[in-house]
Motif scaffolding. Structure first.
Motif, PDB file in Angstrom:
ATOM      1  N   PRO A   1       6.851  -2.069  -6.959  1.00  0.00           N
ATOM      2  CA  PRO A   1       6.725  -0.868  -6.118  1.00  0.00           C
ATOM      3  C   PRO A   1       6.266   0.340  -6.940  1.00  0.00           C
ATOM      4  O   PRO A   1       7.029   1.256  -7.219  1.00  0.00           O
ATOM      5  CB  PRO A   1       8.140  -0.685  -5.573  1.00  0.00           C
ATOM      6  N   ILE A   2       5.001   0.350  -7.331  1.00  0.00           N
ATOM      7  CA  ILE A   2       4.504   1.413  -8.210  1.00  0.00           C
ATOM      8  C   ILE A   2       3.572   2.393  -7.508  1.00  0.00           C
ATOM      9  O   ILE A   2       2.955   3.218  -8.153  1.00  0.00           O
ATOM     10  CB  ILE A   2       3.795   0.819  -9.446  1.00  0.00           C
ATOM     11  N   GLY A   3       3.465   2.312  -6.214  1.00  0.00           N
ATOM     12  CA  GLY A   3       2.601   3.241  -5.492  1.00  0.00           C
ATOM     13  C   GLY A   3       2.737   3.053  -3.996  1.00  0.00           C
ATOM     14  O   GLY A   3       3.580   2.297  -3.514  1.00  0.00           O
ATOM     15  N   ASP A   4       1.896   3.758  -3.264  1.00  0.00           N
ATOM     16  CA  ASP A   4       1.917   3.677  -1.806  1.00  0.00           C
ATOM     17  C   ASP A   4       1.041   2.552  -1.270  1.00  0.00           C
ATOM     18  O   ASP A   4       1.063   2.269  -0.078  1.00  0.00           O
ATOM     19  CB  ASP A   4       1.449   5.000  -1.201  1.00  0.00           C
ATOM     20  N   TYR A   5       0.251   1.934  -2.152  1.00  0.00           N
ATOM     21  CA  TYR A   5      -0.673   0.892  -1.721  1.00  0.00           C
ATOM     22  C   TYR A   5      -0.457  -0.374  -2.546  1.00  0.00           C
ATOM     23  O   TYR A   5      -0.110  -0.310  -3.722  1.00  0.00           O
ATOM     24  CB  TYR A   5      -2.127   1.364  -1.872  1.00  0.00           C
ATOM     25  N   CYS A   6      -0.684  -1.506  -1.924  1.00  0.00           N
ATOM     26  CA  CYS A   6      -0.591  -2.790  -2.620  1.00  0.00           C
ATOM     27  C   CYS A   6      -1.721  -2.860  -3.645  1.00  0.00           C
ATOM     28  O   CYS A   6      -2.883  -2.656  -3.306  1.00  0.00           O
ATOM     29  CB  CYS A   6      -0.711  -3.936  -1.614  1.00  0.00           C
ATOM     30  N   TYR A   7      -1.380  -3.141  -4.886  1.00  0.00           N
ATOM     31  CA  TYR A   7      -2.409  -3.194  -5.919  1.00  0.00           C
ATOM     32  C   TYR A   7      -3.169  -4.517  -5.906  1.00  0.00           C
ATOM     33  O   TYR A   7      -4.120  -4.695  -6.657  1.00  0.00           O
ATOM     34  CB  TYR A   7      -1.843  -2.903  -7.313  1.00  0.00           C
ATOM     35  N   LEU A   8      -2.797  -5.430  -5.028  1.00  0.00           N
ATOM     36  CA  LEU A   8      -3.524  -6.690  -4.914  1.00  0.00           C
ATOM     37  C   LEU A   8      -4.520  -6.688  -3.751  1.00  0.00           C
ATOM     38  O   LEU A   8      -5.619  -7.204  -3.875  1.00  0.00           O
ATOM     39  CB  LEU A   8      -2.539  -7.852  -4.759  1.00  0.00           C
ATOM     40  N   CYS A   9      -4.120  -6.092  -2.620  1.00  0.00           N
ATOM     41  CA  CYS A   9      -5.021  -6.112  -1.460  1.00  0.00           C
ATOM     42  C   CYS A   9      -5.399  -4.723  -0.957  1.00  0.00           C
ATOM     43  O   CYS A   9      -6.270  -4.585  -0.113  1.00  0.00           O
ATOM     44  CB  CYS A   9      -4.413  -6.926  -0.321  1.00  0.00           C
ATOM     45  N   GLY A  10      -4.727  -3.673  -1.448  1.00  0.00           N
ATOM     46  CA  GLY A  10      -5.057  -2.308  -1.046  1.00  0.00           C
ATOM     47  C   GLY A  10      -4.375  -1.827   0.219  1.00  0.00           C
ATOM     48  O   GLY A  10      -4.625  -0.720   0.677  1.00  0.00           O
ATOM     49  N   ALA A  11      -3.502  -2.626   0.793  1.00  0.00           N
ATOM     50  CA  ALA A  11      -2.831  -2.252   2.040  1.00  0.00           C
ATOM     51  C   ALA A  11      -1.860  -1.097   1.817  1.00  0.00           C
ATOM     52  O   ALA A  11      -1.256  -0.974   0.758  1.00  0.00           O
ATOM     53  CB  ALA A  11      -2.082  -3.450   2.607  1.00  0.00           C
ATOM     54  N   ASP A  12      -1.706  -0.269   2.839  1.00  0.00           N
ATOM     55  CA  ASP A  12      -0.754   0.833   2.809  1.00  0.00           C
ATOM     56  C   ASP A  12       0.650   0.249   2.950  1.00  0.00           C
ATOM     57  O   ASP A  12       0.983  -0.353   3.966  1.00  0.00           O
ATOM     58  CB  ASP A  12      -1.055   1.801   3.954  1.00  0.00           C
ATOM     59  N   LEU A  13       1.477   0.417   1.930  1.00  0.00           N
ATOM     60  CA  LEU A  13       2.820  -0.167   1.947  1.00  0.00           C
ATOM     61  C   LEU A  13       3.768   0.574   2.879  1.00  0.00           C
ATOM     62  O   LEU A  13       4.803   0.039   3.260  1.00  0.00           O
ATOM     63  CB  LEU A  13       3.402  -0.186   0.529  1.00  0.00           C
ATOM     64  N   ASN A  14       3.425   1.794   3.258  1.00  0.00           N
ATOM     65  CA  ASN A  14       4.281   2.571   4.149  1.00  0.00           C
ATOM     66  C   ASN A  14       3.971   2.328   5.621  1.00  0.00           C
ATOM     67  O   ASN A  14       4.685   2.791   6.489  1.00  0.00           O
ATOM     68  CB  ASN A  14       4.140   4.061   3.841  1.00  0.00           C
ATOM     69  N   LYS A  15       2.914   1.612   5.889  1.00  0.00           N
ATOM     70  CA  LYS A  15       2.494   1.349   7.258  1.00  0.00           C
ATOM     71  C   LYS A  15       3.027  -0.008   7.699  1.00  0.00           C
ATOM     72  O   LYS A  15       2.999  -0.971   6.945  1.00  0.00           O
ATOM     73  CB  LYS A  15       0.965   1.351   7.320  1.00  0.00           C
ATOM     74  N   LYS A  16       3.499  -0.060   8.917  1.00  0.00           N
ATOM     75  CA  LYS A  16       3.985  -1.328   9.450  1.00  0.00           C
ATOM     76  C   LYS A  16       2.803  -2.253   9.722  1.00  0.00           C
ATOM     77  O   LYS A  16       1.727  -1.813  10.092  1.00  0.00           O
ATOM     78  CB  LYS A  16       4.772  -1.086  10.730  1.00  0.00           C
TER      79      LYS A  16
END
Length: 80
Positions: free
Chosen positions: A24-39
Motif C-alpha cells: 500500500p504505497i500509493g493511491d494507485y496499483c503499481y501493477l495495473c494502474g487502478a485507483d485503489l480508493n475506487k470501488k
C-alpha cells in the motif's frame, strides 16, 4: 507477503481490478494502474464525444461551448 530479509509479515492490500496483493504505497496499483480508493463496481459512463465541437483556430486544442472556445476564448467560426 513475507519480507525476504527479515522474514517478517508485510502489510499488503488486494487490488480490486487485477486481484493481486500489492504494497500500500500509493493511491494507485503499481501493477495495473487502478485507483485503489475506487470501488470495483463503480462504473463510469463513457464520454460521448460525438457532439463536441473543436476550436476553429488552427492552433488551439480547445472545445467550443456556447459559441466560444473554452481554452482560447475565440468565437467559433464553422467550416464551410
Amino acid at each position: 507477503m513475507i519480507c525476504e530479509k527479515c522474514a517478517g509479515e508485510i502489510k499488503t492490500v488486494k487490488c480490486k481490478i487485477c486481484n493481486r496483493e500489492i504494497l500500500p504505497i500509493g493511491d494507485y496499483c503499481y501493477l495495473c494502474g487502478a485507483d485503489l480508493n475506487k470501488k470495483a463496481d463503480d462504473e463510469e459512463e463513457p464520454l460521448d464525444l460525438s457532439k463536441r465541437i473543436l476550436c476553429s483556430d488552427g492552433t488551439c486544442i480547445g472545445v467550443v461551448e456556447n459559441g466560444v472556445c473554452k481554452l482560447c476564448g475565440k468565437p467559433y467560426i464553422p467550416e464551410e
